[in-house]
Design an enzyme around this catalytic site. Sequence first.
Site: not given
Length: 307
Positions: A63, A66, A190, A242, A260
């Site tokens: 991530s 992103k 993705y 998050y 992760v």
Amino acid sequence: MDIQKLIDDVAQALSRYPNDGKVADYIPQLARVDPDHFGIAVADVDGRLFTTGDAEIPFSIQSVSKVFTLTLALGRVGDHLWKRVGREPSGSPFNSIVQLEAEHGIPRNPFINAGAIVIADVLLSGHQPKACIAEILHFLRELTGDFSIAIDPAVARSEQETGFRNRALANYMQSFKNITHPVEHTLGVYFHHCAIAMSCVQLARAGLYLANNGVNPTTGFRVVTRERARRINALMMTCGHYDASGDFAFRVGLPGKSGVGGGILAIVPGQAAIAVWSPRLNKNGNSLFGSLALEMIAEKTGWSTFG
């Protein structure tokens, strides 16, 4: 300030900590990573680089990617992006579907899985999936000046084979017309950008434009406007970890984005980009030792967005 000694001392201190946390075993390929890897790279806006530990070993950035897809999407559609994705912290796990139902298929922010899937859909517009993935890779290679950066095909395969919840998120958003391409095409983009492999050194260098008011200090090229760099940093601060984003801001006080795979990219505006990697994750899915390392670095340097 002796940054090299500082990060060496941090690595040494963390080597004495108990081996808590666990790797992201829900993605089989990530479960195979040695959990005891640990690396730090600090790249400053003056061109200096400081490293310790496994800072040159590529890992799956997951991530953290992103941040870069958001940058590209804002370059593509500008503030129209915010009609399809929000800018608020989620307060829920990164793969939660609950909020999507309450909020009619509009993800809370670009860094949770649903939001990043919308970003992938934006980038796919006018492209075939392979060309879109190539554009993301090209962007990272240009930022770092390192054309060895690549996708780990085994991780991408593993993501595709186990990404059932992401498929649910994408299909649910498509029912609200917030995914405009075939779901498998959007998810293909993705899954592949999450499977990009980079080292701490490469990741720190890639993030430098966010530490330098939108300008890549290595090349002098303006990647984004000063205002956009500030806003991306703001989203990293409020949403980059998050449902633990508030705790990270409290403990570290810097914009950061976790993945992760155990990586975290942190930005020290006006000064440096820091990349840390340790695959052991805490209960929120963020790097346990990576978060501790950044907390120690912030404390010892006084680096903080809050003065």
